[in-house]
Design a protein around this motif. Structure first.
Motif, PDB file in Angstrom:
ATOM      1  N   VAL A 197       0.799  -1.231   0.011  1.00 31.46           N
ATOM      2  CA  VAL A 197      -0.016  -0.199  -0.171  1.00 31.46           C
ATOM      3  C   VAL A 197       0.981   1.286   0.022  1.00 31.46           C
ATOM      4  O   VAL A 197       0.436   2.390  -0.790  1.00 31.46           O
ATOM      5  N   LEU A 198       1.950   1.323   0.678  1.00 28.12           N
ATOM      6  CA  LEU A 198       2.861   2.554   0.749  1.00 28.12           C
ATOM      7  C   LEU A 198       3.432   2.326  -0.229  1.00 28.12           C
ATOM      8  O   LEU A 198       3.682   3.797  -0.898  1.00 28.12           O
ATOM      9  N   GLN A 199       4.018   1.310  -0.937  1.00 28.49           N
ATOM     10  CA  GLN A 199       4.721   1.753  -2.391  1.00 28.49           C
ATOM     11  C   GLN A 199       3.967   2.302  -3.265  1.00 28.49           C
ATOM     12  O   GLN A 199       4.294   2.963  -4.279  1.00 28.49           O
ATOM     13  N   SER A 200       2.535   1.763  -3.435  1.00 30.33           N
ATOM     14  CA  SER A 200       1.552   2.279  -4.395  1.00 30.33           C
ATOM     15  C   SER A 200       1.360   3.702  -4.368  1.00 30.33           C
ATOM     16  O   SER A 200       1.387   4.599  -5.234  1.00 30.33           O
ATOM     17  N   LEU A 201       1.146   4.175  -3.002  1.00 26.07           N
ATOM     18  CA  LEU A 201       0.822   5.622  -2.659  1.00 26.07           C
ATOM     19  C   LEU A 201       2.067   6.483  -3.163  1.00 26.07           C
ATOM     20  O   LEU A 201       1.884   7.587  -3.573  1.00 26.07           O
ATOM     21  N   CYS A 202       3.189   5.809  -2.726  1.00 27.48           N
ATOM     22  CA  CYS A 202       4.547   6.827  -2.959  1.00 27.48           C
ATOM     23  C   CYS A 202       4.889   6.917  -4.424  1.00 27.48           C
ATOM     24  O   CYS A 202       5.376   8.057  -4.843  1.00 27.48           O
TER      25      CYS A 202
ATOM     26  N   LEU B 212      -2.215  11.379   4.873  1.00 23.20           N
ATOM     27  CA  LEU B 212      -0.760  11.808   5.578  1.00 23.20           C
ATOM     28  C   LEU B 212       0.518  11.851   4.820  1.00 23.20           C
ATOM     29  O   LEU B 212       1.063  12.913   4.955  1.00 23.20           O
ATOM     30  N   LEU B 213       0.640  11.059   3.807  1.00 22.94           N
ATOM     31  CA  LEU B 213       1.603  11.140   3.071  1.00 22.94           C
ATOM     32  C   LEU B 213       1.693  12.375   2.038  1.00 22.94           C
ATOM     33  O   LEU B 213       2.602  13.027   1.771  1.00 22.94           O
ATOM     34  N   GLU B 214       0.177  12.666   1.580  1.00 20.62           N
ATOM     35  CA  GLU B 214       0.342  13.774   0.779  1.00 20.62           C
ATOM     36  C   GLU B 214       0.622  14.982   1.370  1.00 20.62           C
ATOM     37  O   GLU B 214       1.231  16.068   0.845  1.00 20.62           O
ATOM     38  N   ASN B 215       0.142  15.166   2.876  1.00 22.83           N
ATOM     39  CA  ASN B 215       0.755  16.237   3.514  1.00 22.83           C
ATOM     40  C   ASN B 215       2.044  16.243   3.581  1.00 22.83           C
ATOM     41  O   ASN B 215       2.963  17.364   3.785  1.00 22.83           O
ATOM     42  N   ALA B 216       2.785  14.890   3.928  1.00 25.38           N
ATOM     43  CA  ALA B 216       4.295  14.936   4.163  1.00 25.38           C
ATOM     44  C   ALA B 216       4.899  15.358   2.696  1.00 25.38           C
ATOM     45  O   ALA B 216       6.081  15.876   2.682  1.00 25.38           O
ATOM     46  N   TYR B 217       4.592  15.012   1.635  1.00 23.06           N
ATOM     47  CA  TYR B 217       5.061  15.494   0.412  1.00 23.06           C
ATOM     48  C   TYR B 217       5.029  16.898   0.352  1.00 23.06           C
ATOM     49  O   TYR B 217       5.919  17.589  -0.491  1.00 23.06           O
TER      50      TYR B 217
END
Length: 448
Positions: free
Chosen positions: A312-317, A355-360
């Motif tokens: 899941v993380l790999q796909s989102l990243c 969360l990842l969109e905010n981090a990016y």
């Protein structure tokens, strides 16, 4: 508190078995003691009969043969004690084994026939006594008391040996009984283990309902659980359908309002009002989307999922790398290869996506995702090297509609959705400082 049903039943059975055996042991000892005393009485009576058959009366005096029929009376170490007293209590004959014994016994020639008793000497020795009054010997009138004795210590040694054997036998019987009870309980509780396995399959999503292959006593429980599962699915389906219908019914009025606002925006005198109207329409759309997400991503009451985290993380990243390709963000994974988290995949995508969109968006060029096992459960962290969040603002940005970043569009509901999802799964979201220099969002999934 003992939480194992089998262990509780075993302790109860062991306690009852031990109490039963402890109550049975004195009863068996008492019964054996009475039986042993009856055996002693019969043997002493038989010895008296031997003496009576050998005795003769000549000229009013007792005559006993030098050698008695029972050889034990003729041996000094045979421990066969025999006495004969006249009517006045005078000793007129004694067996050879009594030469070393000094027994102060006075017979009771009172016409009662025979008597079995237990006497205690001054030196502490105890004897069983069988006393028979004889009025005829060899067809002649006589008045004698024929007495045979046996030391009580022989009886006590026999009783002690029996007691030791009883303790050993009861102990072995208790161990065997407990082993059989354990086997029986294990077999009897197989139905509960089977029910537990089916519930695990339901939580994992591989089974929809419980089977009917259970004992009668559990069928009512399994039936109630199946009705609960069916009712929950129907309720969730109706809830989602109602929200979808509501969202769909609002799309047309919102589209009309959007068109009106665009027409108003073309007229210079109405541009202010058009901007207000467009802002409210956008907010309404965001709120509708937010409520739909809350309804669709909330945890089910009985079903529990385990999702592998790395894919899941790999796909989102990979997706975010394309969106923010100009930043060239470096993402570091610090998690086991087959790490899993207890959350539905759709909810996990929505939560990590926000969360990842905010981090990016806010990082300078580095993001770290890590998973660690703690005493409280599994902790998932998303960190960046951006500006971070001031401590006095951390609680506020987790509220719906609150944002610190005013340079990018949005209504500030992303983190609120994340918080709702996390709390619906019994997890906890905290916001702190990262070693990278920016913010660290930490999610703790408790041990189930």
């Amino acid at each position: 508190m003992i939480r194992s049903l089998r262990l509780r039943l075993m302790l109860a059975a062991m306690t009852l078995a031990a109490l039963f055996m402890l109550a049975l042991l004195p009863a068996m000892q008492g019964a054996f003691s009475l039986a042993l005393q009856e055996s002693i009485e019969q043997r002493l009576a038989s010895d008296v009969t031997t003496l009576i058959s050998a005795a003769r009366v000549e000229n009013g005096r007792l005559k006993m043969p030098a050698q008695l029929p029972d050889e034990r009376f003729n041996l000094a170490d045979a421990r066969l004690l025999g006495y004969i007293y006249d009517r006045d209590g005078n000793l007129v004959w004694r067996s050879k084994a009594t030469q070393e014994e000094h027994i102060n016994y006075t017979p009771r020639y009172d016409g009662q026939g025979n008597q079995f008793a237990r006497i205690r000497e001054d030196n502490g020795q105890e004897f069983f006594v069988y006393d028979v009054e004889v009025k005829l010997l060899g067809g002649q009138s006589a008045a004698f008391s024929i007495v045979t004795l046996q030391p009580v210590r022989d009886y006590e040694l026999t009783l002690q040996g029996l007691r030791d054997n009883l303790y050993l036998g009861f102990g072995a019987a208790l161990v065997v009984l407990l082993a059989l009870l354990w086997i029986g309980l294990t077999w009897g509780l197989r139905a509960l283990r089977r029910l537990s396995q089916e519930l695990d399959e339901i939580e994992a999503g591989t089974r929809e309902s419980l089977s009917t292959a259970h004992p009668r006593e559990l069928l009512r429980l399994t039936g109630s659980l199946n009705r609960l599962l069916h009712s929950e699915r129907e309720q969730r389906s109706r809830y989602r359908d109602s929200l979808d219908d509501l969202a769909h019914s609002l799309k047309t009025p919102l589209a009309v309002l959007q068109g009106v606002s665009e027409d108003m925006a073309r007229r210079p005198q109405d541009r202010g009002q058009a901007w207000v109207l467009q802002t409210q329409i956008e907010r309404m759309s965001q709120q509708i989307g937010y409520q739909l997400q809350r309804a669709s991503l909330r945890k089910s009451g009985l079903v529990r999922h385990q999702v592998r985290l790395r894919p899941v993380l790999q796909s989102l990243c990979d997706t975010l790398d394309k969106v923010y390709r100009d930043k060239r963000v470096q993402v570091h994974f610090d998690l086991p290869e087959h790490c899993q988290v207890p959350i539905e995949q759709g909810a996990l995508l929505e939560m990590l996506g926000n969360l990842l969109e905010n981090a990016y968006r806010l990082c300078l060029g580095e993001v770290r995702i890590s998973v660690h096992q703690t005493l409280g459960g599994t902790e998932l962290s998303v960190e960046d090297d951006g500006p971070g969040v001031p401590p006095d603002q951390r609680a506020r940005i987790l509220q719906r509609g609150e944002r610190l970043d005013r340079q990018h569009p949005g209504q500030g509901i992303g983190l609120a959705v994340v918080k709702d999802i996390i709390e619906s799964y019994g997890a906890r979201l905290t916001l702190g400082d990262s070693e990278l220099g920016g913010a660290a969002f930490r999610i703790l999934f408790p041990v189930v």
